[in-house]
Design a protein around this motif. Structure first.
Motif, PDB file in Angstrom:
ATOM      1  N   VAL A  40       0.937  -1.050   0.073  1.00  0.00           N
ATOM      2  CA  VAL A  40      -0.051  -0.117   0.042  1.00  0.00           C
ATOM      3  C   VAL A  40       0.773   1.224  -0.175  1.00  0.00           C
ATOM      4  CG1 VAL A  40      -1.987  -1.154   1.002  1.00  0.00           C
ATOM      5  CG2 VAL A  40      -0.141  -0.306   2.421  1.00  0.00           C
ATOM      6  N   SER A  41       1.956   1.263   0.564  1.00  0.00           N
ATOM      7  CA  SER A  41       2.887   2.354   0.752  1.00  0.00           C
ATOM      8  C   SER A  41       3.392   2.728  -0.662  1.00  0.00           C
ATOM      9  CB  SER A  41       3.977   2.222   1.577  1.00  0.00           C
ATOM     10  OG  SER A  41       3.551   2.160   2.862  1.00  0.00           O
ATOM     11  N   THR A  46       3.235   5.594  -5.740  1.00  0.00           N
ATOM     12  CA  THR A  46       2.689   5.743  -7.405  1.00  0.00           C
ATOM     13  C   THR A  46       1.561   6.676  -7.711  1.00  0.00           C
ATOM     14  OG1 THR A  46       3.247   3.387  -7.388  1.00  0.00           O
ATOM     15  CG2 THR A  46       2.130   4.316  -9.321  1.00  0.00           C
ATOM     16  N   LEU A  47       0.709   6.799  -6.922  1.00  0.00           N
ATOM     17  CA  LEU A  47      -0.636   7.548  -7.087  1.00  0.00           C
ATOM     18  C   LEU A  47      -0.493   9.044  -6.687  1.00  0.00           C
ATOM     19  CD1 LEU A  47      -3.323   5.104  -6.325  1.00  0.00           C
ATOM     20  CD2 LEU A  47      -2.626   5.660  -8.484  1.00  0.00           C
ATOM     21  N   LEU A  48       0.170   9.252  -5.560  1.00  0.00           N
ATOM     22  CA  LEU A  48       0.185  10.655  -4.897  1.00  0.00           C
ATOM     23  C   LEU A  48       0.784  11.637  -6.066  1.00  0.00           C
ATOM     24  CD1 LEU A  48      -0.128  12.081  -2.219  1.00  0.00           C
ATOM     25  CD2 LEU A  48       2.006  11.626  -1.715  1.00  0.00           C
ATOM     26  N   GLY A 184      -6.384   8.199  -1.902  1.00  0.00           N
ATOM     27  CA  GLY A 184      -6.616   8.300  -0.228  1.00  0.00           C
ATOM     28  C   GLY A 184      -6.580   7.138   0.334  1.00  0.00           C
ATOM     29  N   SER A 185      -7.271   6.019  -0.375  1.00  0.00           N
ATOM     30  CA  SER A 185      -7.452   4.664   0.327  1.00  0.00           C
ATOM     31  C   SER A 185      -6.020   4.086   0.485  1.00  0.00           C
ATOM     32  CB  SER A 185      -8.392   3.776  -0.394  1.00  0.00           C
ATOM     33  OG  SER A 185      -7.707   3.318  -1.651  1.00  0.00           O
ATOM     34  N   MET A 186      -5.094   4.247  -0.424  1.00  0.00           N
ATOM     35  CA  MET A 186      -3.926   3.828  -0.398  1.00  0.00           C
ATOM     36  C   MET A 186      -3.087   4.338   0.822  1.00  0.00           C
ATOM     37  SD  MET A 186      -3.133   1.322  -2.544  1.00  0.00           S
ATOM     38  CE  MET A 186      -4.822   0.732  -2.017  1.00  0.00           C
ATOM     39  N   GLY A 223      -1.490  -0.033  -7.176  1.00  0.00           N
ATOM     40  CA  GLY A 223      -1.924   1.469  -7.381  1.00  0.00           C
ATOM     41  C   GLY A 223      -2.611   1.622  -8.913  1.00  0.00           C
ATOM     42  N   PHE A 224      -2.102   1.080  -9.904  1.00  0.00           N
ATOM     43  CA  PHE A 224      -2.859   1.463 -11.279  1.00  0.00           C
ATOM     44  C   PHE A 224      -4.335   0.506 -11.104  1.00  0.00           C
ATOM     45  CE2 PHE A 224      -3.552  -0.051 -15.590  1.00  0.00           C
ATOM     46  CZ  PHE A 224      -3.773   1.160 -16.232  1.00  0.00           C
ATOM     47  N   ALA A 225      -4.349  -0.716 -10.391  1.00  0.00           N
ATOM     48  CA  ALA A 225      -5.389  -1.480 -10.838  1.00  0.00           C
ATOM     49  C   ALA A 225      -6.453  -0.728  -9.909  1.00  0.00           C
ATOM     50  CB  ALA A 225      -5.087  -2.734  -9.881  1.00  0.00           C
ATOM     51  N   TYR A 226      -6.112  -0.304  -8.764  1.00  0.00           N
ATOM     52  CA  TYR A 226      -7.312   0.359  -7.980  1.00  0.00           C
ATOM     53  C   TYR A 226      -7.983   1.656  -8.525  1.00  0.00           C
ATOM     54  CZ  TYR A 226      -7.372  -2.551  -4.005  1.00  0.00           C
ATOM     55  OH  TYR A 226      -7.502  -3.671  -3.250  1.00  0.00           O
ATOM     56  N   ILE A 227      -7.276   2.318  -9.457  1.00  0.00           N
ATOM     57  CA  ILE A 227      -7.833   3.345 -10.349  1.00  0.00           C
ATOM     58  C   ILE A 227      -8.762   2.914 -11.198  1.00  0.00           C
ATOM     59  CG2 ILE A 227      -7.537   5.122 -11.934  1.00  0.00           C
ATOM     60  CD1 ILE A 227      -4.794   5.668 -11.062  1.00  0.00           C
ATOM     61  N   LEU A 228      -8.554   1.793 -11.665  1.00  0.00           N
ATOM     62  CA  LEU A 228      -9.586   1.132 -12.652  1.00  0.00           C
ATOM     63  C   LEU A 228     -10.516   0.730 -11.850  1.00  0.00           C
ATOM     64  CD1 LEU A 228      -7.377  -1.072 -14.998  1.00  0.00           C
ATOM     65  CD2 LEU A 228      -8.326   1.040 -15.267  1.00  0.00           C
ATOM     66  N   PHE A 229     -10.361  -0.018 -10.657  1.00  0.00           N
ATOM     67  CA  PHE A 229     -11.409  -0.404  -9.965  1.00  0.00           C
ATOM     68  C   PHE A 229     -12.476   0.404  -9.615  1.00  0.00           C
ATOM     69  CE2 PHE A 229     -12.973  -2.104  -5.502  1.00  0.00           C
ATOM     70  CZ  PHE A 229     -13.770  -3.008  -5.856  1.00  0.00           C
TER      71      PHE A 229
END
Length: 302
Positions: A40-41, A46-48, A184-186, A223-229
């Motif tokens: 998660v870190s 990656t997303l921040l 935010g969730s990450m 990171g990338f997968a959760y944007i899609l999700f």
């Protein structure tokens, strides 16, 4: 379902399918707590930068309570449960456990929102579950001490968290963009899991292979997968979005054949076909999708 949503669904399934392989490679050296925390870190890192460039931090701050909840339910708790289970359970069993997520999502939606699935989609979920059993039946082995009771409970508990998280997102974050929710969730999950990394950090040096697997797990499969999700939840609803887990075992097998030289058996081919059919019914791609599109849109607007 639009072509873009279908492409996102397939890509997400491929990324989630690879996550079990990455966990199996990295968890023996890192241990469950540190691996989940690193996942998660690195996912948050990656997303921040993307969230900063697009001005999403104020959105995350305004909805921090709801985002903290989804960070715990959709990342922190299930990730540590799966990394714990991956120490003694194979990827086949974990895929089966993960694939019941749509069932939990539908049950939680029925309890929370009084959602009702059309009959064709309910049948589709049942068919897909049968396909998963066919796919991994020869991989399941509950004899001996390899499949401990606590590991099995952890593997079953993780998809329950996913089902709750999908409906939590629908209830509290349906109006928040996918990037803000994912970032935010990450961040929330990293905050929750950081003590586990500090307390249980491995005493011996970790190999480069384990580090590479962890980075791939964090950046690609998280990171990338959760944007899609989160984008899928906002577009096609939580029940349809979590149905991606029905395709995950198929991609897990494909990754295994490519990277681990695993053989493709008749049961694997049969299971893949049945899963594809069940998922198509569950998502309304066949079997009266037009008739069911309107109620599904109403559900997502709540």
């Amino acid at each position: 379902m639009r072509r873009r949503d279908l492409l996102d669904l397939i890509t997400l399934a491929a990324l989630f399918g690879a996550s079990f392989l990455f966990m199996r490679v990295a968890v023996p050296e890192f241990g469950p707590g540190p691996l989940a925390a690193l996942r998660v870190s690195f996912g948050a890192l990656t997303l921040l930068p993307i969230a900063l460039m697009r001005g999403r931090l104020p959105v995350i701050a305004r909805h921090w309570k709801a985002i903290l909840g989804v960070g715990a339910l959709n990342s922190a708790i299930p990730f540590i449960l799966y990394t714990y289970a991956a120490q003694s359970l194979g990827a086949g069993f974990l895929s089966v456990a993960n694939a019941v997520t749509p069932v939990w999502g539908a049950v939680i939606g029925w309890i929370w929102f009084k959602d009702r699935l059309p009959m064709s989609r309910t049948i589709g979920l049942g068919i897909a579950v049968v396909g998963i059993v066919v796919l991994v039946w020869d991989k399941l082995d509950f004899r001996g001490g390899d499949a401990g009771g606590t590991a099995i409970l952890a593997a079953i508990g993780a998809p329950l968290c996913y089902g709750i998280a999908a409906n939590w997102t629908k209830r509290f974050l349906s109006h928040v963009d996918a990037l803000s929710s994912a970032t935010g969730s990450m961040l929330a999950a990293a905050l929750i899991l950081s003590p586990f990394a500090v307390l249980h950090w491995p005493q011996t040096p970790v190999s480069g292979q384990a580090w590479l697997a962890t980075l791939a797990l964090a950046v690609g499969s998280t990171g990338f997968a959760y944007i899609l999700f989160f984008r899928l939840i906002s577009r096609i609803g939580p029940t349809a979005a979590v149905s991606v887990t029905l395709l995950v075992p198929v991609f897990g097998v494909l990754w295994g054949v490519w990277l681990l030289n695993e053989s493709v058996t008749p049961s694997i081919l049969a299971g893949a076909c049945v899963i594809m059919l069940g998922t198509a019914l569950a998502l309304g791609l066949i079997g009266g999708a037009k008739r069911e599109a309107k109620p599904n849109t109403t559900t997502r607007s709540e």
